[in-house]
Design an enzyme around this catalytic site. Structure first.
Site, short mmCIF file in Angstrom:
data_model
loop_
_atom_site.label_atom_id
_atom_site.label_comp_id
_atom_site.label_asym_id
_atom_site.label_seq_id
_atom_site.Cartn_x
_atom_site.Cartn_y
_atom_site.Cartn_z
N ARG A 77 -31.02 7.91 8.88
CA ARG A 77 -29.41 7.35 8.34
C ARG A 77 -29.76 5.50 7.76
O ARG A 77 -28.67 5.60 7.42
CB ARG A 77 -28.35 8.16 8.97
CG ARG A 77 -27.48 7.46 8.02
CD ARG A 77 -26.04 9.12 8.55
NE ARG A 77 -25.69 9.01 10.39
CZ ARG A 77 -25.34 8.43 10.94
NH1 ARG A 77 -25.09 7.03 10.82
NH2 ARG A 77 -25.87 8.64 12.25
N TYR A 130 -19.04 7.24 -16.32
CA TYR A 130 -18.92 9.03 -16.54
C TYR A 130 -18.17 9.20 -15.67
O TYR A 130 -17.58 9.10 -15.46
CB TYR A 130 -20.12 8.53 -15.25
CG TYR A 130 -21.08 9.78 -14.87
CD1 TYR A 130 -21.67 10.70 -15.77
CD2 TYR A 130 -21.01 9.96 -13.63
CE1 TYR A 130 -22.81 11.15 -15.00
CE2 TYR A 130 -21.46 11.13 -12.90
CZ TYR A 130 -22.06 12.27 -14.12
OH TYR A 130 -22.43 13.06 -13.59
N ASP A 217 -22.59 -0.24 -13.83
CA ASP A 217 -23.38 1.15 -14.24
C ASP A 217 -24.51 0.89 -14.99
O ASP A 217 -23.61 1.03 -15.94
CB ASP A 217 -22.56 2.18 -14.11
CG ASP A 217 -23.21 3.35 -14.17
OD1 ASP A 217 -24.20 3.16 -14.64
OD2 ASP A 217 -22.80 4.48 -14.11
N LYS A 242 -32.12 9.43 -13.32
CA LYS A 242 -32.32 9.61 -14.96
C LYS A 242 -33.12 8.80 -14.94
O LYS A 242 -34.16 9.58 -14.63
CB LYS A 242 -31.07 8.65 -15.54
CG LYS A 242 -29.29 9.24 -15.00
CD LYS A 242 -29.59 10.80 -15.40
CE LYS A 242 -28.26 11.77 -14.81
NZ LYS A 242 -26.46 10.42 -15.17
C1 LIG Z 1 -25.18 10.65 -13.70
C2 LIG Z 1 -25.27 9.47 -13.69
C3 LIG Z 1 -24.03 8.74 -12.84
C4 LIG Z 1 -23.72 9.94 -11.57
O1 LIG Z 1 -25.50 10.08 -10.93
P1 LIG Z 1 -25.32 11.39 -10.18
O2 LIG Z 1 -27.12 10.95 -9.78
O3 LIG Z 1 -25.47 12.54 -10.60
O4 LIG Z 1 -24.83 11.13 -9.06
C5 LIG Z 1 -23.08 8.44 -12.65
N1 LIG Z 1 -23.13 6.80 -14.40
C6 LIG Z 1 -24.20 7.55 -15.24
C7 LIG Z 1 -23.75 6.57 -16.36
C8 LIG Z 1 -24.79 8.53 -15.17
O5 LIG Z 1 -25.61 8.79 -16.58
#
Ligand SMILES: *Cc1c(COP(=O)(O)O)cnc(C)c1O
Length: 426
Positions: A77, A130, A217, A242
């Site tokens: 962890r 998001y 982000d 992604k």
């Molecule tokens: C998918 C996504 C998230 C969240 O990510 P997870 O891995 O699904 O928790 C946050 N920001 C953006 C721009 C995303 O496309």
């Protein structure tokens, strides 16, 4: 510095794609295995009681690490070789001091926000963000006494700067502070770019003693086509689910920044237990070896498809990052190295026409998410953004005629045939 952490050869700075093959991993520690084995273990055996004591002193912040001292392995962890190798390699792409990986993009974002805010603070974010991020900001953080303000991502740079000034002034009047300015760029699903450098300059100009953190982000374009830290941002955040994971087979997140800010986030990650697991980290290290190939190829495919779609009689608009004129174009050129491979189209008509196209697609899979090796299509208005009010959809340009495409690495002519036949069904 040991050989496996070297970033240069014969005076040449090695490129990230080269470093992905070995950086941060010493085969002599693992029987010579060319690839890092999977350290599927919860805990680590100390060589001596003294070692255990020293490791904990550093992990719990009781003393500073010696300049060349590695963080001793304690418990998965807190740390694990698969996570550390992955973190070292992620940091290479974003030119960060330090990276941390999490069990999801939302785990990265929420752990960072918990680490950087306290009751009475204000967070300012650019909307739309998001969906999970907006939920965290609007519905969860206020439960802990954190105030949240919004600025429209589509409102332009002057409005963004004004919002930073106004929010900081209002927070100070109330005896609090603006703690975080949170940007997501390009915005989803309309691909408006938000000026990171302008936000950074405004935040530095506030003269606030405890200056706000600028967090970005970077999921849509990073790490190849946009690097927020180089533009002065403090944090680059990712859903590694992604493009970085890139095969639609895992969920993970990342957060990168300076050693000082990352130490605060590492503390919170250890206590909340939001680190990813060794197997996911191992998969991500494998993905990083082909990251540039996948992002380049999918971007090439997307460029070709976007251009052809723009000329199609049933398509009224194609929304690509940097595709607008004026300020949008200028921000894109100063901030991005490419438009990526996720973009949206507007069709003549509304939901019925959009659904006919989506239902007719054969190669593009009908699914949310993005950045995988395969192409995906979705309908933001009835899916990812269905909880938006009609008014909010209008403000953010999310109509029933809008379809979002995430273009993969397939043969581009095959993809075009699929889009053409699906458009013929509209
Ligand atoms: C998918 C996504 C998230 C969240 O990510 P997870 O891995 O699904 O928790 C946050 N920001 C953006 C721009 C995303 O496309």
């Amino acid at each position: 510095m040991s050989h496996h952490k070297s970033r240069t050869l014969a005076g040449r700075d090695l490129a990230p794609e080269t470093l992905m093959m070995g950086f941060g991993y010493d085969p002599t520690l693992s029987e010579g295995a060319i690839k890092a084995p999977l350290f599927q273990t919860s805990t680590f055996v100390f060589r001596s009681a003294e070692d255990g004591k020293r490791f904990f002193e550093v992990a719990y912040g009781l003393r500073e690490k010696e300049p060349d001292e590695a963080l001793g392995l304690i418990y998965s962890r807190i740390n694990n070789p698969n996570l550390e190798i992955l973190e070292d390699r992620l940091a290479v792409w974003d030119r960060a001091d330090r990276a941390l990986v999490f069990s999801s993009g939302m785990a990265a974002i929420s752990t960072a926000m918990l680490a950087l805010t306290r009751p009475g603070d204000t967070v300012l974010y650019a909307a739309p963000a998001y969906g999970g991020t907006e939920y965290l900001f609007d519905r969860i953080l206020p439960r802990y006494g954190v105030k949240v303000a919004q600025v429209l991502a589509t409102g332009g740079t002057e409005a963004l700067k004004q919002a930073i000034r106004d929010t900081a002034a209002k927070a100070a009047e109330g005896g609090g502070r603006l703690a975080v300015v949170y940007l997501e760029t390009p915005s989803n699903p309309t691909n408006q770019v938000v000026d990171i450098a302008a936000a950074v300059a405004e935040v530095h100009g506030l003269g606030q003693a405890d200056r706000p953190i600028v967090a970005v982000d970077n999921t849509f374009l990073g790490p190849l086509w946009q690097r927020p830290l180089e533009l002065g941002a403090d944090l680059s955040l990712y859903s590694l689910t992604k493009y970085v994971g890139g095969h639609s087979d895992l969920i993970a997140g990342g957060c990168l920044g300076s050693a000082e800010v990352m130490a605060r986030i590492a503390e919170m990650r250890t206590i909340c237990g939001t680190a990813t697991d060794p197997h996911t980290a191992w998969l991500l290290s494998r993905s990083l070896e082909t990251l540039h190939l996948r992002m380049e190829r999918s971007q090439d495919n997307a460029r070709i498809l976007a251009e052809r779609l723009r000329a199609h009689e049933k398509v009224t608009d194609v929304l690509v990052a940097g595709g607008g004129a004026g300020e949008q174009r200028a921000i894109f050129e100063a901030q991005c190295q490419g438009p990526g491979s996720t973009f949206s189209i507007r069709l003549k008509g509304g939901e019925a026409e959009a659904f006919r196209m989506l239902n007719a697609l054969r190669l593009f899979k009908l699914a949310v998410s993005l950045g995988g090796s395969e192409s995906l299509a979705s309908h933001p208005s009835s899916m990812t953004h269905s909880d938006y009010s009609t008014e909010a959809k209008g403000r953010c340009g999310i109509g029933d005629d809008l379809i979002r495409l995430s273009v993969g690495v397939e043969n581009v002519e095959d993809l075009w045939v699929d889009l053409e036949q699906a458009l013929a069904a509209v």
